[in-house]
Design a protein around this motif. Structure first.
Motif, short mmCIF file in Angstrom:
data_model
loop_
_atom_site.label_atom_id
_atom_site.label_comp_id
_atom_site.label_asym_id
_atom_site.label_seq_id
_atom_site.Cartn_x
_atom_site.Cartn_y
_atom_site.Cartn_z
N TYR A 136 -4.12 -6.09 7.12
CA TYR A 136 -5.21 -5.45 6.40
C TYR A 136 -6.41 -6.39 6.42
O TYR A 136 -6.27 -7.60 6.47
CB TYR A 136 -4.82 -5.08 4.96
N SER A 162 1.81 -3.71 -4.15
CA SER A 162 1.17 -4.96 -3.75
C SER A 162 2.18 -6.09 -3.86
O SER A 162 3.31 -5.89 -4.32
CB SER A 162 -0.07 -5.24 -4.61
N GLY A 169 0.78 -1.22 0.00
CA GLY A 169 0.00 0.00 0.00
C GLY A 169 0.82 1.27 0.00
O GLY A 169 0.28 2.34 -0.25
N ASN A 227 1.14 2.52 -4.50
CA ASN A 227 0.24 1.50 -3.96
C ASN A 227 0.78 0.10 -4.21
O ASN A 227 0.18 -0.73 -4.91
CB ASN A 227 -1.17 1.65 -4.57
#
Length: 1361
Positions: free
Chosen positions: A457, A426, A380, A424
């Motif tokens: 998360y 991943s 993230g 972002n």
């Protein structure tokens, strides 16, 4: 003629228009007033406050209505957009669509706000209690945290400190705080206070104090009598902006062209400051790919030029909270150069480095160092990779990812391609990246290994749980991360392990299961999931409610709806346990559901197509165990508004009068308003225009009057539009047809499809044509789609002339039809119209059966019955299925039957290729179809038997005639015959030839190419399965050819040199035959023919023929081409592989020089390339292969199991053909049995005589125990045989071997060799001795020879002689 039509809806005061059927209608705004729109989408569309299981059921529906809720949040925007969408888009267009009126601005009633809030709350995922004050005051709710500060809370030291914590509940919760996990007593600190009705902390420093004293970790607790909710652990830190240490910097001396790094090293701040470089005069440093600032704040020069010392360089740090900038002492540069003149004209030189005498260099990395590095980033976050290189000329930087491409949607290049940023991040972004720095002198690269870790998360965040007494539920807390996070449950802020036991609660890892909940089960649960990179904390309360049903909407609403529209009646309610909702019409006792009605899970009633008979009063009743509540809705059906006389396109001269007609038909109970638009804008009616109810007149037409005119006929509920185009000509112009001058195009799509005259098997479809775009419409194609068998697939239904805009369509039973229309002109086809409303016809039994019924076998013992499945228009009813029947054709047995829902069925356990009668009949829930036709099918085929009476005739030396009959058992449809034949002459084989014949051919004549050779023929029949059993014959032998003597069956192997042994050293043999060899006559024994196997090789190899058993004095060889056995090599190896084949088995022996205990593997491959292996234990020779096939060629080798690289040479051999059944077995012949009995009797008599003679004084020495016995490991003793060897074999027991390898007899030795009388010995097939030895020994024996071998019966016989 052109027309544009559209519809909308609106409501009057005290009335509510009918809700739209789906979110699409709502989003498109089919109903114009704000009040109407609110009722359509927000009369709490889920319809019911659903606790517990009800919430789970409603959540899916709530998600489907998300677009409607969003529409509610922007009613004004939706109205404007829909009004814009409904405007005409060009001359001559025609369309229907929703238009909203802007006249009414009334506010919806308060209950609509409550229902709307419930709708939004249901969408949010947190179950809330309705906002109705009466419900709010009655129902209790545990606390819920609604607002809190961030986990890392950094504050400005110049301001007061604010730590937020707000919560709600019923009763209102109270608050307290902990600091560093200890109770924080607010009352003892005068600077700290808590806001009223909130848990927010305020720390005031106006009266003094240091903010640093309050740094730490804070946590808020919100509590009422039903539980305690927790905030996150908030880490409070005070922002810091330390001063830069003072230092004196010496000038930096650097050679021109060399790399340089100016380090910033800013003071640590909180948060980290923003770094930028300027000169001491506050001018920014110009940066490019040669000079740039790194991510760490340092300033990098890929190569220094003389002009770089024209300014100084100062690092600046800007601190966010204090809004201050601190400046470091400036660097000054002193550049050493070979060209001291800084000629500005050289700056634009194409090769400035050469012009200034700077030596060119290959690239090298300034940051990071070396050729490889690693970097870790959290999921993230943004990943920033940086490569800064030096070199002359300045290197270019390029980025790559090993094993894939850079993520184009997330990757971007910064700082002149020196930095790669991936936003972002991943897990799939992990891997190896490398940057390539290159200039004309060369290139280098640096590899960066990226590892992506993850703080926890949510996968499934726990949600508030509202249950009724006695219901079951569960809280689920699932999170992911890297490393895998741990889960800890708490209840009311305390660890679950230390909480009081609850028999109704069970913890299963990340799930808490509640069974038979009671009022006392109310609490707030916390789930804390964490790993080394962070944590997540979630609160979820469990509330148990006991509430009777109550209605949330006003009573006795009036819903008005246009005929043939789809609508939905909502009945929002609340209760716990979840009530059951039912609908009734006009007080009737039957529940409304099915047919034209559909009740959703939330209780809303949908009427799919409004008819006149649907008008009436509808009652909804909500019931649970605590009681019931009901409400009524009155539904009125209105006729649609239609423009039946539309304005026409006109061409008029300037100054003339033009009249545009617009005649409207509407529901008389609705107020009609007719307005006009010009070029899609409201028309101003001036002195030259006159507006009447059914027309618009324009006097003295001017050029400005040219354009499109739209007639808008509207009521409170809907509207219709029609458009025409007015062309104005000048006085001198000759009137012409405007259409002829305009370009032609495909027609616009038809509009406003309408279904009328609904019947069981027909319906009338009416549509409004689209603009023909200056080319007349010639045809209309009507298509339909059904949602059961092929949803989403459109099929042509019928075709109509272009002059028709209404047609009666013939329909099939039980099809949920939806229609669309396509217009066609000479240019092409229009886009399809928007679909019509759906219409389902009633069901009926099928009127036909499936087509293309077949019965075919897929295997020899089955039959697969297939057919083409019926489509939606021939199903005629629900649950279409097929009754499959079959039976044997010739037996006329009873029918077997089975019901199948697919399009195939397999009948098992059938005979081979047998005809069957098959029937397939369609059936649905309304009945069976007509009697089906009978179809003949066949079960599966098999391989055929051999052709019968296969005959080979040779009328002369040039021709061979073949004849045969068809197989007795074809086992299917014969597709032909395959003939294979090969010529042979002794041991030589020719090339095999293959011929294929048709199934009707039974003769073949072959012309011989070689009159000397014979031919072997193999004939087989073929079916679809393959070739069957073969019949084999050979051509007749010539009269002068001797018939070869058949080799007797080969017995287990004898030592090397024994009869029948085959040895091959290297090449592969092509054929194996036998030849007759006659040995010399031995006195007293009849001449015997022995079989000697010969191997012929294809290359320059030796042919080894096994000789007869060797003696001490070898006689002349009787066979030419004999080769001595191979000698043992010095290194470890395997040689002298001997194969003794028979028809179905073969015996294998070999020699080797491995140590004792070595295991071997025998590997052999047949002519079909099937490989097999046999493991062999040590000292286990000979080996017998027992799974061979007669007449087949094999290749064989032997290798060590421990070292596969040590192997013998490949040996090829062929098994003999099997004996025919008509051969007589000699062992069963009477004469043979008698002869054997006589021989046995004679031997018995001789033995008796021998022993009698010995007992009278004859003495035969016997082997003493002290002599060397046969070792128990001797393989010949194990299998009961003795090793009679020649000079190449090992010596007999008790003998000594001389240095030259010969056997030296000891004086005390005695053996069978000493008693031979000459000639070559020979053995029968069972290995027994029937010959005489060639070396004679003096018959006088010494009485004292105690070491002699025991006298055998054979020796006794010779001694008698």
């Amino acid at each position: 003629m052109r027309r544009l039509a559209a519809r909308g809806a609106a409501g009057d005061a005290g009335e509510v228009a009918a809700p739209a059927a789906d979110s699409t209608d709502c989003a498109r705004g089919r109903h114009p007033s704000p009040r109407r729109l609110v009722d359509l989408c927000a009369i709490w569309d889920p319809g019911v406050f659903l606790p517990a299981v009800g919430w789970k059921r409603a959540s899916g529906f709530a998600r489907r209505r998300l677009n409607e809720a969003e529409t509610l949040n922007s009613v004004r925007e939706a109205q404007l957009e829909l009004l814009e969408a409904a405007r005409p888009r060009g001359p001559g267009s025609r369309e229907r669509g929703p238009v909203l009126r802007m006249a009414r601005q009334q506010q919806p009633p308060p209950w609509v706000h409550a229902a709307f809030l419930l709708c939004l709350l249901s969408l949010s995922g947190a179950i809330e209690i309705p906002m109705d004050p009466s419900i709010q005051n009655e129902l209790s709710q545990p606390p819920t945290i609604t607002k809190q500060s961030v986990k890392d809370h950094i504050v400005d030291p110049r301001d007061n400190i604010l730590i937020e914590c707000e919560a709600k509940g019923n009763p209102a919760p109270s608050f307290h705080w902990t600091r560093n996990s200890r109770f924080f007593n607010i009352a003892k600190d005068p600077r700290v206070s808590m806001r009223r009705r909130s848990g927010t902390l305020v720390i005031d420093f106006r009266s003094g104090g240091r903010p640093e004293e309050y740094e730490g970790e804070y946590q808020c607790f919100a509590r009422n009598k039903f539980g305690t909710a927790l905030s996150n652990r908030i880490r409070l830190q005070v922002s810091k902006s330390p001063l830069w240490p003072k230092e004196n910097l010496d000038p930096v001396v650097v050679q021109e062209g060399a790399p340089l790094t100016l380090q910033c090293n800013p003071p640590p701040g909180l948060p980290s400051p923003v770094i930028f470089w300027m000169s001491s005069s506050m001018e920014p440093i110009t940066q490019d790919k040669r000079v740039s600032q790194g991510h760490n704040g340092d300033l990098y020069f890929s190569n220094v030029m003389l002009q770089d010392m024209q300014t100084d360089y100062s690092c600046n740090a800007r601190f966010h909270f204090t809004h201050t900038i601190q400046q470091k002492n400036a660097f000054t540069l002193k550049v050493l150069t070979n060209n001291p003149y800084n000629d500005s004209s050289l700056r634009n030189h194409p090769d400035i480095y050469s012009a200034r005498g700077v030596a060119e260099r290959t690239p090298s990395f300034m940051y990071p160092q070396g050729t490889a590095s690693s970097q870790m980033v959290l999921r993230g976050m943004d990943l920033v990779l940086e490569c800064i290189a030096s070199g002359v000329p300045t290197p270019d930087i390029a980025w790559y990812k090993k094993g894939g491409d850079l993520p184009s949607d997330k990757a971007k290049f910064e700082n002149f391609n020196k930095a790669l940023r991936i936003t972002n991040v991943s897990e799939e972004d992990s891997g190896e990246y490398f940057c390539l720095a290159s200039n004309k002198m060369g290139s280098i690269r640096h590899t960066i290994s990226v590892r992506v870790k993850a703080a926890p998360y949510w996968l499934d965040e726990p949600k508030n749980l509202i249950l009724a007494p006695g219901e079951d539920g569960r809280l689920v807390c699932r999170a992911n991360g890297n490393p895998k996070p741990t889960v800890q449950w708490m209840v009311n802020g305390e660890p679950l392990q230390s909480a009081p036991p609850n028999p109704n609660r069970e913890v299963a890892g990340d799930t808490i299961i509640f069974r038979d909940t009671q009022i006392s089960s109310r609490a707030v649960y916390q789930c804390n999931t964490s790993n080394e990179h962070g944590y997540l904390l979630a609160n979820a309360f469990v509330s148990v409610l006991d509430v009777p049903p109550r209605m949330l909407s006003p009573r006795n609403q009036l819903i008005r709806v246009i005929l043939y529209n789809r609508t939905r009646l909502d009945c929002p309610f609340f209760g716990s346990p979840i009530p059951t909702l039912r609908w009734f019409k006009n007080g009737q006792g039957s529940n409304l559901d099915g047919g034209n009605y559909h009740v959703y899970e939330n209780g809303s009633l949908e009427i799919k197509m409004i008819r006149k008979e649907d008008q009436g009063i509808y009652t909804c009743v909500a019931t649970n165990i605590l009681g019931k509540a009901e409400n009524q809705v009155r539904l009125e059906v209105k006729d649609p508004t239609r423009i039946y006389r539309m304005p026409e396109d006109q061409v008029a001269k300037r100054g003339t009068t033009v009249q545009l007609e617009c005649r409207v038909k509407h529901d008389p109970s609705l107020k009609l308003t007719v307005s006009w638009l010009k070029d899609d804008e409201p028309l101003y009616i001036g002195n030259r225009m006159k507006k009447e109810d059914d027309s618009l007149t324009i006097f003295g037409v001017a050029e400005r009057d040219q354009g499109s005119y739209t007639c808008v006929a509207s009521t409170e509920l809907d509207q219709d539009l029609a458009k025409a185009y007015l062309t104005v000509l000048a006085d001198q112009a000759t009137p012409t047809n405007r259409l002829a001058a305009l370009p032609k195009g495909r027609p616009d799509r038809p509009r406003d499809l309408e279904l009328t005259d609904l019947a069981e098997r027909s319906v009338r479809l009416t549509w409004i044509p689209g603009d023909d775009n200056n080319s007349p419409i010639t045809d209309y194609v009507v298509q339909f789609e059904e949602d059961q068998f092929q949803p989403g697939v459109w099929h042509d239904h019928s075709k109509f002339p272009g002059s028709v805009n209404s047609a009666v369509l013939q329909l099939s039973p039980y099809v949920n039809y939806q229609f669309r229309v396509i217009a066609i002109n000479e240019v092409g086809s229009s886009h399809p119209s928007l679909p019509s409303e759906r219409y389902r016809t009633s069901g009926a039994p099928p009127e036909s059966n499936p087509a293309d019924v077949k019965g075919e076998g897929t295997r020899k013992n089955n039959m697969e019955i297939t057919w083409t499945p019926m489509n939606a228009t021939s199903a005629f009813g629900p649950n279409l299925r097929y009754i499959v029947k079959w039976r044997r054709r010739e037996t006329r047995e009873t029918w077997n039957n089975v019901t199948v829902w697919g399009s195939r069925y397999v009948v098992g356990q059938t005979p081979v290729y047998v005809p069957y009668e098959i029937r397939v009949q369609a059936e649905n829930d309304f009945g069976k179809g007509p009697e089906p036709d009978t179809v003949i099918g066949y079960s599966g085929e098999d391989l055929p038997s051999a052709p019968r009476r296969f005959r080979v005739r040779q009328p002369n030396l040039e021709t061979i005639n073949l004849e045969w009959d068809h197989p007795e058992h074809p086992n299917g449809i014969l597709i032909g015959y395959t003939l294979k034949y090969v010529a042979f002459n002794g041991t030589k084989l020719g090339k095999q030839i293959v011929e294929n014949f048709s199934p009707n051919q039974t003769k073949f004549t072959m012309q011989r190419a070689d009159p000397v050779s014979r031919y072997r023929f193999t004939l087989s029949a073929r079916t679809q399965v393959g070739s069957g059993e073969a019949a084999t014959e050979e051509s007749p032998a010539p009269p002068n050819e001797a018939t070869p003597t058949a080799a007797p069956p080969t017995l287990p192997p004898t030592p090397v040199g024994a009869t029948g042994a085959v040895s091959s050293t290297d090449a592969t043999a092509t054929a194996a035959t036998t030849e007759a060899t006659t040995v010399p006559t031995i006195p007293g024994v009849a001449p015997t023919t022995i079989a000697t196997a010969t191997t012929t090789t294809t290359a320059a190899t030796t042919t080894t023929t096994a000789a007869a058993a060797a003696t001490t004095e070898r006689p002349p060889a009787t066979t030419s081409g004999t080769k001595m056995p191979e000698s043992a090599p010095d290194r470890q190896s395997i040689w002298n592989v001997t194969v003794l084949p028979n028809s179905k088995w073969a015996n294998i022996t070999w020699k080797h020089n491995f140590g004792p205990g070595t295991d071997f593997v025998v590997e052999y491959i047949d002519s079909n390339h099937t490989k097999k292996t046999v493991p062999v234990k040590a000292q286990a020779q000979p080996i017998q292969l027992t799974d061979l096939y007669p007449g087949m060629t094999y290749t064989l080798r032997v290798y060590s199991r421990d070292n596969k690289g040590i192997s013998s040479t490949v040996v090829t051999f062929m098994t003999s053909t099997a004996y025919t059944n008509n051969q007589a077995d000699i062992a069963t012949q009477g004469w043979f049995i008698g002869l054997m009995c006589a021989i046995a009797l004679l031997v018995l008599i001789l033995l008796i005589v021998c022993f009698i003679k010995r007992s009278r004084g004859g003495k035969y020495p016997v082997r003493e125990k002290k002599d060397v016995p046969l070792g128990p490991e001797d393989p010949k003793e194990e299998d009961g045989s003795f090793d009679y060897s020649d000079e190449d074999n090992k010596p007999l027991q008790g003998s000594q071997t001389s240095l030259d390898g010969t056997i030296k007899q000891q004086e005390s030795d005695d053996s069978l060799v000493d008693y031979g009388e000459g000639g070559e010995g020979q053995f029968n097939e069972d290995g027994s001795f029937i010959g005489q030895y060639t070396v004679k020994k003096d018959k006088e024996e010494t009485e004292g020879n105690e070491s002699s071998e025991a006298t055998s019966p054979v020796n006794a016989i010779y001694s008698l002689a």
